[in-house]
Motif scaffolding. Structure first.
Motif, PDB file in Angstrom:
ATOM      1  N   GLN A 123     -35.032  -2.774 101.309  1.00 43.31           N
ATOM      2  CA  GLN A 123     -33.858  -3.338 101.967  1.00 43.31           C
ATOM      3  C   GLN A 123     -34.098  -3.705 103.414  1.00 43.31           C
ATOM      4  OE1 GLN A 123     -29.732  -1.982 100.174  1.00 43.31           O
ATOM      5  NE2 GLN A 123     -30.709  -0.274 101.207  1.00 43.31           N
ATOM      6  N   TYR A 124     -34.821  -2.842 104.121  1.00 45.97           N
ATOM      7  CA  TYR A 124     -34.961  -3.008 105.568  1.00 45.97           C
ATOM      8  C   TYR A 124     -36.389  -3.290 106.018  1.00 45.97           C
ATOM      9  CZ  TYR A 124     -30.460  -0.595 105.206  1.00 45.97           C
ATOM     10  OH  TYR A 124     -29.177  -0.222 104.860  1.00 45.97           O
ATOM     11  N   GLY A 125     -37.325  -3.290 105.064  1.00 47.37           N
ATOM     12  CA  GLY A 125     -38.718  -3.450 105.469  1.00 47.37           C
ATOM     13  C   GLY A 125     -39.186  -2.285 106.323  1.00 47.37           C
ATOM     14  N   ASP A 126     -38.602  -1.110 106.116  1.00 43.46           N
ATOM     15  CA  ASP A 126     -38.858   0.048 106.970  1.00 43.46           C
ATOM     16  C   ASP A 126     -40.100   0.794 106.485  1.00 43.46           C
ATOM     17  OD1 ASP A 126     -38.759   2.274 108.608  1.00 43.46           O
ATOM     18  OD2 ASP A 126     -36.567   2.438 108.520  1.00 43.46           O
ATOM     19  N   SER A 127     -41.238   0.315 106.878  1.00 44.47           N
ATOM     20  CA  SER A 127     -42.491   0.934 106.446  1.00 44.47           C
ATOM     21  C   SER A 127     -42.725   2.274 107.132  1.00 44.47           C
ATOM     22  CB  SER A 127     -43.671   0.001 106.704  1.00 44.47           C
ATOM     23  OG  SER A 127     -43.751  -0.330 108.072  1.00 44.47           O
ATOM     24  N   THR A 128     -42.163   2.449 108.339  1.00 40.93           N
ATOM     25  CA  THR A 128     -42.364   3.706 109.079  1.00 40.93           C
ATOM     26  C   THR A 128     -41.718   4.873 108.355  1.00 40.93           C
ATOM     27  OG1 THR A 128     -42.439   2.530 111.189  1.00 40.93           O
ATOM     28  CG2 THR A 128     -42.007   4.894 111.262  1.00 40.93           C
ATOM     29  N   ILE A 129     -40.446   4.740 108.033  1.00 43.41           N
ATOM     30  CA  ILE A 129     -39.774   5.849 107.356  1.00 43.41           C
ATOM     31  C   ILE A 129     -40.340   6.027 105.951  1.00 43.41           C
ATOM     32  CG2 ILE A 129     -37.834   4.611 106.247  1.00 43.41           C
ATOM     33  CD1 ILE A 129     -36.028   6.913 107.353  1.00 43.41           C
ATOM     34  N   TYR A 130     -40.771   4.948 105.313  1.00 38.80           N
ATOM     35  CA  TYR A 130     -41.355   5.045 103.984  1.00 38.80           C
ATOM     36  C   TYR A 130     -42.655   5.845 104.028  1.00 38.80           C
ATOM     37  CZ  TYR A 130     -43.724   3.780  99.667  1.00 38.80           C
ATOM     38  OH  TYR A 130     -44.406   3.845  98.470  1.00 38.80           O
ATOM     39  N   GLU A 131     -43.549   5.498 104.949  1.00 36.07           N
ATOM     40  CA  GLU A 131     -44.853   6.151 104.995  1.00 36.07           C
ATOM     41  C   GLU A 131     -44.748   7.616 105.402  1.00 36.07           C
ATOM     42  OE1 GLU A 131     -47.059   3.620 107.574  1.00 36.07           O
ATOM     43  OE2 GLU A 131     -47.137   1.965 106.118  1.00 36.07           O
ATOM     44  N   ARG A 132     -43.921   7.900 106.412  1.00 35.11           N
ATOM     45  CA  ARG A 132     -43.765   9.305 106.824  1.00 35.11           C
ATOM     46  C   ARG A 132     -43.043  10.106 105.755  1.00 35.11           C
ATOM     47  NH1 ARG A 132     -41.902   9.087 113.184  1.00 35.11           N
ATOM     48  NH2 ARG A 132     -43.456   7.577 113.890  1.00 35.11           N
ATOM     49  N   GLY A 133     -42.047   9.493 105.140  1.00 36.31           N
ATOM     50  CA  GLY A 133     -41.306  10.181 104.091  1.00 36.31           C
ATOM     51  C   GLY A 133     -42.166  10.490 102.880  1.00 36.31           C
ATOM     52  N   GLN A 134     -43.011   9.548 102.501  1.00 31.12           N
ATOM     53  CA  GLN A 134     -43.907   9.779 101.373  1.00 31.12           C
ATOM     54  C   GLN A 134     -44.917  10.878 101.710  1.00 31.12           C
ATOM     55  OE1 GLN A 134     -43.641   8.941  98.436  1.00 31.12           O
ATOM     56  NE2 GLN A 134     -42.899   6.871  98.110  1.00 31.12           N
ATOM     57  N   ARG A 135     -45.355  10.930 102.961  1.00 32.98           N
ATOM     58  CA  ARG A 135     -46.277  11.999 103.358  1.00 32.98           C
ATOM     59  C   ARG A 135     -45.587  13.354 103.217  1.00 32.98           C
ATOM     60  NH1 ARG A 135     -48.600  12.951 109.166  1.00 32.98           N
ATOM     61  NH2 ARG A 135     -46.954  11.473 109.618  1.00 32.98           N
ATOM     62  N   GLN A 191     -35.295   6.887  97.208  1.00 38.66           N
ATOM     63  CA  GLN A 191     -34.564   6.446  98.396  1.00 38.66           C
ATOM     64  C   GLN A 191     -35.497   5.803  99.427  1.00 38.66           C
ATOM     65  OE1 GLN A 191     -31.346   6.409  99.010  1.00 38.66           O
ATOM     66  NE2 GLN A 191     -30.535   7.592  97.289  1.00 38.66           N
ATOM     67  N   LEU A 192     -36.699   6.342  99.566  1.00 39.58           N
ATOM     68  CA  LEU A 192     -37.659   5.770 100.506  1.00 39.58           C
ATOM     69  C   LEU A 192     -38.066   4.355 100.090  1.00 39.58           C
ATOM     70  CD1 LEU A 192     -39.833   8.959 101.025  1.00 39.58           C
ATOM     71  CD2 LEU A 192     -38.449   7.849 102.796  1.00 39.58           C
ATOM     72  N   LEU A 218     -30.807   9.734 103.642  1.00 43.34           N
ATOM     73  CA  LEU A 218     -31.493   8.514 103.223  1.00 43.34           C
ATOM     74  C   LEU A 218     -30.559   7.612 102.424  1.00 43.34           C
ATOM     75  CD1 LEU A 218     -34.976   9.954 102.154  1.00 43.34           C
ATOM     76  CD2 LEU A 218     -34.565   8.358 104.044  1.00 43.34           C
ATOM     77  N   ASN A 219     -29.751   8.221 101.558  1.00 41.29           N
ATOM     78  CA  ASN A 219     -28.813   7.426 100.771  1.00 41.29           C
ATOM     79  C   ASN A 219     -27.777   6.752 101.670  1.00 41.29           C
ATOM     80  OD1 ASN A 219     -27.758   6.449  98.270  1.00 41.29           O
ATOM     81  ND2 ASN A 219     -26.107   7.940  98.443  1.00 41.29           N
ATOM     82  N   HIS A 220     -27.301   7.471 102.676  1.00 37.92           N
ATOM     83  CA  HIS A 220     -26.364   6.870 103.629  1.00 37.92           C
ATOM     84  C   HIS A 220     -27.023   5.729 104.400  1.00 37.92           C
ATOM     85  CE1 HIS A 220     -23.478   9.914 102.720  1.00 37.92           C
ATOM     86  NE2 HIS A 220     -22.694   9.594 103.737  1.00 37.92           N
ATOM     87  N   TYR A 221     -28.263   5.915 104.742  1.00 39.48           N
ATOM     88  CA  TYR A 221     -29.008   4.860 105.429  1.00 39.48           C
ATOM     89  C   TYR A 221     -29.076   3.613 104.540  1.00 39.48           C
ATOM     90  CZ  TYR A 221     -33.203   2.548 107.428  1.00 39.48           C
ATOM     91  OH  TYR A 221     -34.109   1.655 107.964  1.00 39.48           O
ATOM     92  N   ASN A 222     -29.393   3.811 103.276  1.00 37.66           N
ATOM     93  CA  ASN A 222     -29.494   2.676 102.359  1.00 37.66           C
ATOM     94  C   ASN A 222     -28.148   2.020 102.073  1.00 37.66           C
ATOM     95  OD1 ASN A 222     -32.315   2.457 101.759  1.00 37.66           O
ATOM     96  ND2 ASN A 222     -32.173   4.398 100.670  1.00 37.66           N
ATOM     97  N   LEU A 223     -27.079   2.797 102.114  1.00 34.84           N
ATOM     98  CA  LEU A 223     -25.758   2.249 101.819  1.00 34.84           C
ATOM     99  C   LEU A 223     -25.064   1.657 103.045  1.00 34.84           C
ATOM    100  CD1 LEU A 223     -24.366   4.956  99.382  1.00 34.84           C
ATOM    101  CD2 LEU A 223     -24.821   2.573  98.826  1.00 34.84           C
ATOM    102  N   PHE A 224     -25.207   2.333 104.189  1.00 37.43           N
ATOM    103  CA  PHE A 224     -24.385   1.986 105.346  1.00 37.43           C
ATOM    104  C   PHE A 224     -25.156   1.523 106.579  1.00 37.43           C
ATOM    105  CE2 PHE A 224     -22.237   5.555 103.074  1.00 37.43           C
ATOM    106  CZ  PHE A 224     -21.359   4.748 102.377  1.00 37.43           C
ATOM    107  N   GLY A 225     -26.483   1.579 106.513  1.00 35.65           N
ATOM    108  CA  GLY A 225     -27.245   0.993 107.605  1.00 35.65           C
ATOM    109  C   GLY A 225     -27.832   1.959 108.610  1.00 35.65           C
ATOM    110  N   SER A 226     -28.259   1.407 109.715  1.00 31.11           N
ATOM    111  CA  SER A 226     -29.157   2.084 110.648  1.00 31.11           C
ATOM    112  C   SER A 226     -28.580   3.296 111.365  1.00 31.11           C
ATOM    113  CB  SER A 226     -29.649   1.078 111.693  1.00 31.11           C
ATOM    114  OG  SER A 226     -28.553   0.541 112.415  1.00 31.11           O
ATOM    115  N   SER A 227     -27.268   3.477 111.368  1.00 28.03           N
ATOM    116  CA  SER A 227     -26.693   4.615 112.082  1.00 28.03           C
ATOM    117  C   SER A 227     -27.142   5.952 111.488  1.00 28.03           C
ATOM    118  CB  SER A 227     -25.159   4.535 112.092  1.00 28.03           C
ATOM    119  OG  SER A 227     -24.646   4.531 110.783  1.00 28.03           O
TER     120      SER A 227
END
Length: 337
Positions: free
Chosen positions: A207-219, A200-201, A310-319
């Motif tokens: 999809q969003y170029g969201d490196s912040t959530i990716y890096e923190r999530g991977q940590r 999901q990360l 995370l799945n909702h974020y990927n499916l439905f967006g930033s909310s």
């Protein structure tokens, strides 16, 4: 979904808790070979659904074909016959693999003989493209479900449905319209970190170029091991997408669950959609009487919510991003990672 005073299971609509969210996942008995072996003959027909119902479905007459509303991924239809009613989902754009996964999940749950699910009968291709699944039609009762009975039956399914292959499933399936990777893995922490959070990360970054959530999530994913110290984790059969829209009851008041995204995992992961499942105190009391609560459950709860946020974020967006990020940050703080 009400239909002539009755309601039925199995229509697919993945959205937020306010809308409708669902989809799903089959058992060994329904291997691809068995599912598609009758297809060679059926594909010669312009209507393989009708052909199956009037042959293997043991019906001699179809008295009524009526649409069942509520779906936004698949078209849902009820077939009334002299051999009973059948529920059919079709998708004009997707091949049989999605419905193969759903049928395997339904059949795996059905074979535990614990909680009621619609029995799958047939998956196949449509001559004009797309695919279909035929399953048992279940009449819904007036109430959604008895919370205590739901908790007990779900725990019985988790206790009965075990795998000797580890964590995963025989096929990949979908969680909503998102692919769900079920590669067999011997270690639960590795499976959850890589195939649930990690996947999901990566989608969020793509999809969003969201490196912040990716890096923190991977940590976080690399440091969750300590949350499972002293915990006995067995590969339990999970529904995988258990929220209020996928829970109902039949006319006898027995709980029914539908539209699964099945895999074998830690039983606590089943509560990942609890933020819109409406589980009450009586549900958890009954559940833990059958599957005792393990130490650290409360600390792991948010970790399992995170996959679905995370799945909702990927499916439905930033909310949904802020909820996912909040869980990541709180877990990192708790773990001092």
């Amino acid at each position: 979904m009400v239909l002539g005073g009755a309601v039925h299971v199995g229509f697919s609509c993945f959205s937020s808790c306010i809308s409708s969210l669902s989809n799903g996942g089959l058992s060994r008995k329904f291997s691809s070979t068995k599912l598609h072996k009758p297809l060679a003959m059926a594909s010669m027909s312009n209507d393989p659904i009708r052909e199956w119902i009037l042959s293997e479905g043991k019906a001699t007459e179809i008295s009524r074909i009526s649409p069942v509303g509520g779906g936004c991924i698949n078209l849902a239809t009820r077939y009334d016959t002299d051999a009973g009613s059948f529920f059919v989902k079709t998708n004009r754009n997707i091949g049989p693999s999605m419905f193969d996964g759903e049928a395997l999940g339904l059949n795996a749950m059905y074979e535990t003989r614990t909680i009621r699910v619609p029995k799958p009968f047939k998956v196949g291709s449509l001559p004009t493209g797309g695919s279909y699944i035929i399953m048992e039609f279940i009449e819904f009762g007036a109430s959604r479900s008895n919370q205590s009975e739901l908790g007990r039956k779900l725990a019985e399914m988790h206790k009965a449905g075990k795998s000797n292959k580890g964590f995963g499933f025989d096929v990949d399936n979908t969680i909503g319209s998102t692919p769900q990777i079920n590669t067999w893995t011997s270690d639960w922490v590795e499976f959850y970190a890589e195939h649930r959070l990690g996947y999901q990360l990566k989608l969020a970054r793509q999809q969003y170029g969201d490196s912040t959530i990716y890096e923190r999530g991977q940590r976080l994913a690399k440091n969750i091991g300590s949350l499972f110290e002293g915990v006995v984790i067995e590969p339990c059969l999970l529904h995988g997408d258990l929220w209020s829209g996928n829970i109902t009851s039949d006319r006898n008041g027995e709980p029914v669950i539908l539209d699964p995204a099945c895999y074998y995992g830690h039983n606590e992961a089943e509560f990942g959609m609890s933020w819109c499942a409406g589980f009450g105190g009586s549900f958890y009391i009954a559940y833990f009487e059958v599957m005792p609560k393990q130490p650290g459950f409360e600390k792991r709860r948010d970790l399992y919510l995170l996959y679905h946020y995370l799945n909702h974020y990927n499916l439905f967006g930033s909310s949904y991003r802020s909820s996912a990020m909040s869980i990541i940050d709180d877990c990192l703080l708790m773990l001092k990672a």
